[in-house]
Design an enzyme around this catalytic site. Structure first.
Site, PDB file in Angstrom:
ATOM      1  N   ARG A  13     -35.728 -27.187   3.216  1.00 53.55           N
ATOM      2  CA  ARG A  13     -36.169 -27.054   4.602  1.00 53.55           C
ATOM      3  C   ARG A  13     -35.313 -26.014   5.323  1.00 53.55           C
ATOM      4  NH1 ARG A  13     -41.270 -28.865   5.829  1.00 53.55           N
ATOM      5  NH2 ARG A  13     -41.469 -31.116   5.760  1.00 53.55           N
TER       6      ARG A  13
ATOM      7  N   TYR B  45     -42.758 -40.520   5.860  1.00 49.34           N
ATOM      8  CA  TYR B  45     -42.387 -40.452   4.444  1.00 49.34           C
ATOM      9  C   TYR B  45     -42.082 -41.848   3.907  1.00 49.34           C
ATOM     10  CZ  TYR B  45     -41.545 -35.346   4.615  1.00 49.34           C
ATOM     11  OH  TYR B  45     -41.665 -33.988   4.734  1.00 49.34           O
TER      12      TYR B  45
ATOM     13  N   LEU C  91     -43.702 -25.810  19.880  1.00 53.71           N
ATOM     14  CA  LEU C  91     -44.402 -26.817  19.077  1.00 53.71           C
ATOM     15  C   LEU C  91     -43.962 -28.234  19.444  1.00 53.71           C
ATOM     16  CD1 LEU C  91     -42.756 -28.310  16.541  1.00 53.71           C
ATOM     17  CD2 LEU C  91     -42.919 -26.054  15.538  1.00 53.71           C
TER      18      LEU C  91
ATOM     19  N   HIS D 299     -46.687 -33.422  24.884  1.00 56.05           N
ATOM     20  CA  HIS D 299     -47.136 -34.139  26.077  1.00 56.05           C
ATOM     21  C   HIS D 299     -48.273 -35.138  25.841  1.00 56.05           C
ATOM     22  CE1 HIS D 299     -44.732 -30.802  27.714  1.00 56.05           C
ATOM     23  NE2 HIS D 299     -44.338 -31.742  28.560  1.00 56.05           N
TER      24      HIS D 299
ATOM     25  N   SER E 273     -35.898 -28.483  12.439  1.00 56.32           N
ATOM     26  CA  SER E 273     -35.294 -29.764  12.713  1.00 56.32           C
ATOM     27  C   SER E 273     -34.141 -30.055  11.740  1.00 56.32           C
ATOM     28  CB  SER E 273     -36.396 -30.831  12.633  1.00 56.32           C
ATOM     29  OG  SER E 273     -35.852 -32.090  12.416  1.00 56.32           O
TER      30      SER E 273
HETATM   31  C1  HEM Z   1     -45.061 -37.548  31.981  1.00 61.46           C
HETATM   32  C2  HEM Z   1     -44.254 -36.973  31.154  1.00 61.46           C
HETATM   33  C3  HEM Z   1     -43.826 -35.536  31.212  1.00 61.46           C
HETATM   34  C4  HEM Z   1     -43.855 -34.672  32.236  1.00 61.46           C
HETATM   35  C5  HEM Z   1     -44.311 -34.907  33.672  1.00 61.46           C
HETATM   36  C6  HEM Z   1     -43.352 -33.419  31.730  1.00 61.46           C
HETATM   37  C7  HEM Z   1     -43.213 -32.280  32.487  1.00 61.46           C
HETATM   38  C8  HEM Z   1     -42.694 -31.110  32.035  1.00 61.46           C
HETATM   39  C9  HEM Z   1     -42.461 -29.958  32.852  1.00 61.46           C
HETATM   40  C10 HEM Z   1     -42.792 -29.848  34.348  1.00 61.46           C
HETATM   41  C11 HEM Z   1     -41.933 -29.013  32.065  1.00 61.46           C
HETATM   42  C12 HEM Z   1     -41.517 -27.615  32.512  1.00 61.46           C
HETATM   43  C13 HEM Z   1     -42.264 -26.615  31.735  1.00 61.46           C
HETATM   44  C14 HEM Z   1     -43.160 -25.646  32.435  1.00 61.46           C
HETATM   45  O1  HEM Z   1     -43.962 -26.007  33.306  1.00 61.46           O
HETATM   46  O2  HEM Z   1     -43.088 -24.503  32.014  1.00 61.46           O
HETATM   47  C15 HEM Z   1     -41.819 -29.561  30.738  1.00 61.46           C
HETATM   48  C16 HEM Z   1     -41.303 -28.917  29.645  1.00 61.46           C
HETATM   49  C17 HEM Z   1     -41.167 -29.445  28.384  1.00 61.46           C
HETATM   50  N1  HEM Z   1     -41.564 -30.690  27.965  1.00 61.46           N
HETATM   51 FE1  HEM Z   1     -42.356 -32.102  29.167  1.00 61.46          FE
HETATM   52  N2  HEM Z   1     -43.034 -33.554  30.400  1.00 61.46           N
HETATM   53  C18 HEM Z   1     -43.315 -34.835  30.041  1.00 61.46           C
HETATM   54  C19 HEM Z   1     -43.144 -35.397  28.788  1.00 61.46           C
HETATM   55  C20 HEM Z   1     -42.690 -34.729  27.660  1.00 61.46           C
HETATM   56  C21 HEM Z   1     -42.555 -35.322  26.354  1.00 61.46           C
HETATM   57  C22 HEM Z   1     -42.874 -36.757  25.968  1.00 61.46           C
HETATM   58  C23 HEM Z   1     -42.090 -34.353  25.524  1.00 61.46           C
HETATM   59  C24 HEM Z   1     -41.837 -34.584  24.056  1.00 61.46           C
HETATM   60  C25 HEM Z   1     -40.931 -34.085  23.347  1.00 61.46           C
HETATM   61  C26 HEM Z   1     -41.922 -33.143  26.330  1.00 61.46           C
HETATM   62  C27 HEM Z   1     -41.457 -31.925  25.855  1.00 61.46           C
HETATM   63  C28 HEM Z   1     -41.245 -30.823  26.638  1.00 61.46           C
HETATM   64  C29 HEM Z   1     -40.604 -29.614  26.164  1.00 61.46           C
HETATM   65  C30 HEM Z   1     -40.079 -29.354  24.771  1.00 61.46           C
HETATM   66  C31 HEM Z   1     -40.552 -28.748  27.262  1.00 61.46           C
HETATM   67  C32 HEM Z   1     -39.910 -27.371  27.321  1.00 61.46           C
HETATM   68  C33 HEM Z   1     -38.558 -27.518  27.950  1.00 61.46           C
HETATM   69  C34 HEM Z   1     -37.870 -26.220  28.209  1.00 61.46           C
HETATM   70  O3  HEM Z   1     -37.926 -25.326  27.370  1.00 61.46           O
HETATM   71  O4  HEM Z   1     -37.230 -26.091  29.253  1.00 61.46           O
HETATM   72  N3  HEM Z   1     -42.295 -33.421  27.618  1.00 61.46           N
HETATM   73  N4  HEM Z   1     -42.295 -30.845  30.732  1.00 61.46           N
END
Ligand code: HEM
Ligand code: NAG
Ligand code: NAG
Ligand code: NAG
Length: 594
Positions: A113, A347, A376, A380, A521
């Site tokens: 990996r 797995y 990736l 959400h 990962s």
């Molecule tokens: C109700 C639940 C959630 C809300 C309201 C939410 C909201 C947001 C918001 C507002 C952003 C900012 C990104 C943008 O608009 O460009 C974001 C980024 C992100 N969210 Fe969520 N999110 C939720 C749940 C989750 C979950 C469960 C994951 C799973 C891993 C996740 C993974 C991410 C990732 C990886 C980013 C990018 C972060 C970064 O690069 O700064 N989110 N989310």
């Protein structure tokens, strides 16, 4: 002279110049198997196949040894089938119990990996070619594949239309949830919030600088618990016995308020100051689920401090704090590998966190977070539309930025409720209302970053490129829609493709999420400094006592040792009717060992 230099270049990179009519001849991604496309004059290019194990004009022919390797290494679809199909479970049950064989395979998983990730980094979003800055400037996310050149006939290179589909239309047609689809294999909200809580320590897009930049570190640095820099960390510390500041509300320990620990937090204006809690990550007031994890790690840190102090009464606050932080980091990786990745991979092979398996191997203890990994990981669809806390329903708007929910119900009830509520399936038509905007932003950022098409990523990670829209997704309507919008399967965007892709049997995610996410990962987890030989030994963690806390850590213990009352059914799956009532039965999970 000029001809001579020209020839030399050609010989050295052992390819041949090709002619093409495209403006930038590299736009068609002509070089295969990791070969690098370099333009030669305005309309020629050359594939550099050096160090790839391939040769030929397009690096299309495997060398003898590479061919043998390919022959021996099964296709990822086969490997995944063998590892996840219930029919082979009995074989893995046997292998899991033969330590020598298990170690050989576990090491192989780590190495195979991790070797798919460039280390050091060679690309960022700023250049389509290799730069020194890619390795040196850690303000950039790294890139698995360089951006599509800007002087191409279409946004996706040469494939597809000259304009990409309207993003509002895409989100509305492909992403919007009409009815909630639960995750097929029983994943719950404890899993969902773990994913979000854990990964936000390293997915931190620096939106002020642009989608290609990060304001975070590049791996598991527990900054979501202790803050992004020293100043925040100091404000969160109690400076007594290594502990972090806490406060008691309703007889339970919770994080301090920002009046007690004045760290930077992002709360909307309508949240009064006396309800603004200070947490290591500025966004973690967003959801009670993140607040729950912040609280549990806080309690665990202080618990570990007490254990260390009982063995080391001679240590000062600083040594207790620094050592407890290392133990928490180790516990985090242990739980991520053995509970979290074990759960999401499905797995039947038992994944273990054993850094010593990599000692003496050719492995780089350094990591960079890639922007593709970030995209990736936008999981959400896991989020439901409403939350059922002990029978009381909270609609999403009522839940957001409402830490009172956790305080009122108490931590044990929160954990119990999260464990019992199903997560959403990671697929199309399953984004909750509030996350549609995030999905839209993700697609737009992917365009700004000029991410290569899904099929290029599939090739890079040893998958067959999809040959038709019907091959990509199992939903006929979506396939027809996408065909009309993109025109060519080779033009489908990365994130859009990931979200509509048909899952393989026994998978929580589409195959591209698994095969691209897996390497990033594993590399991110096993390249942590604490996994290196000079760190990974008892004295680093306060002796056997701390080392053992890491080596025996589990999700269940993390919660059950830090919750009041009877421990809820802690797991990443909703409890089945057939599960034993007390999950603690066969384990000493409630016992605090010294
Ligand atoms: C109700 C639940 C959630 C809300 C309201 C939410 C909201 C947001 C918001 C507002 C952003 C900012 C990104 C943008 O608009 O460009 C974001 C980024 C992100 N969210 Fe969520 N999110 C939720 C749940 C989750 C979950 C469960 C994951 C799973 C891993 C996740 C993974 C991410 C990732 C990886 C980013 C990018 C972060 C970064 O690069 O700064 N989110 N989310
Ligand atoms: C990294 O790149 C950004 C953007 O070009 C620049 O502002 C910053 O100064 C660079 N950082 C370093 C350490 O070179
Ligand atoms: C909420 O959870 C409780 C168990 O805590 C369950 O009995 C009830 O049916 C759930 N309600 C809904 C609407 O899902
Ligand atoms: C979804 O959000 C919009 C505003 O963005 C709102 O008007 C609508 O009522 C919401 N729908 C549901 C089902 O909550």
């Amino acid at each position: 002279m000029k001809t001579y230099v020209f020839l030399l270049v050609i010989l050295k990179v052992s390819g041949r110049i090709r002619f093409s009519t495209a403006e930038n001849p590299c736009c068609s991604f002509p070089c295969q198997n990791g070969g690098v496309c370099m333009t030669m004059g305005h309309d020629n290019y050359l594939c550099d196949c050096a160090n790839t194990g391939y040769y030929g004009d397009y690096c299309e022919t495997a060398t003898f040894w590479q061919g043998l390797k390919n022959l021996l290494r099964p296709h990822p679809d086969t490997t995944n089938h063998l590892l996840t199909d219930p029919g082979y479970k009995w074989i893995w049950d046997v292998i899991n119990n033969i330590p020598f064989l298990h170690s050989v395979l576990m090491r192989l998983i780590y190495l195979l990996r991790a070797e798919m990730v460039d280390s050091p980094a060679v690309y960022t979003s700023a250049h389509t070619y290799v730069t020194f800055e890619a390795a040196a400037n850690t303000s950039y996310f790294m890139r698995g594949l360089p951006p599509v050149p800007t002087d191409c006939p279409t946004p996706m290179g040469v494939a597809g239309k000259s304009e990409l589909p309207d993003v509002d239309y895409l989100v509305e047609r492909l992403f919007r949830r009409h009815t909630f689809t639960a995750e097929t294999y029983g994943s719950n909200l404890l899993f969902t919030f773990f994913a979000q809580h854990f990964t936000h320590m390293f997915f931190k897009t620096d939106v002020n600088r642009g989608a290609g930049f990060t304001w975070g570190g590049h791996g598991v640095d527990v900054s979501h618990i202790y803050g992004p820099e020293k100043d925040t960390e100091n404000k969160l510390r109690a400076f007594k016995d290594g502990r972090l500041k806490t406060q008691t509300i309703n007889g339970e320990e919770w994080p301090p308020l920002i009046s007690q620990s004045p760290v930077k937090m992002l709360y909307p204006a309508n949240v009064p100051r006396e309800k603004q809690f200070a947490i290591g990550h500025e966004f973690f007031g967003l959801l009670p689920g993140l607040f729950v994890y912040a609280t549990i790690w806080l309690r665990e840190h202080n618990r570990v401090c007490d254990v260390l102090k009982s063995v080391h009464p001679e240590w000062d606050d600083e040594q207790l704090f620094q050592t407890a932080k290392l133990v928490i980091l180790g516990e985090t990786i242990k739980i991520v590998v053995e509970d979290y990745v074990q759960h999401l991979s499905r797995y039947n092979f038992k994944l273990t966190f054993e850094p010593e398996l990599l000692f003496g191997q050719s492995f780089q203890y350094q990591n960079r977070i890639s922007v593709e990994f970030n995209h990736l990981y936008h999981w959400h669809p896991l989020m439901p539309d409403r939350f059922n806390i002990s029978g009381r329903l909270y609609e999403m708007p009522e839940f957001l930025f409402n830490t009172d929910v956790a305080l009122e119900h108490g931590l044990t009830t929160m954990v119990d409720s999260f464990a019992r509520q199903p997560a959403g399936k990671m697929t199309y038509h399953n984004h909750a209302n509030v996350t549609l905007e995030v999905a839209k932003d993700t697609i737009l950022q992917g365009r700004q970053l000029r991410l290569q098409p899904l099929n290029e990523y599939r090739k890079k990670f040893r998958l067959h490129p999809h040959t038709s829209f019907g091959d990509l997704t199992d939903d006929r309507e979506i396939a027809e829609d996408l065909e009309r919008l993109y025109g060519d399967i080779d033009a489908v965007e990365f994130y859009v493709g990931l979200m509509v892709e048909a899952h393989r049997p026994n998978s929580m995610f589409g195959p591209t999420i698994i095969e691209v996410g897996g390497p990033f990962s594993v590399k991110g987890l096993m390249s942590n400094p604490i996994c290196s030989p000079k760190y990974w030994r008892p004295s680093t963690f306060g002796g056997d006592v701390g080392f053992d806390i890491i080596k025996t850590a589990s999700l269940k213990k993390l919660f059950c040792r830090n919750l009041k009352g009877e421990c809820p059914p802690v797991s990443f799956s909703v409890p089945m009717a057939t599960d034993p009532v007390s999950q603690c039965e066969d384990e000493d999970c409630l016992k605090v060992e010294l």
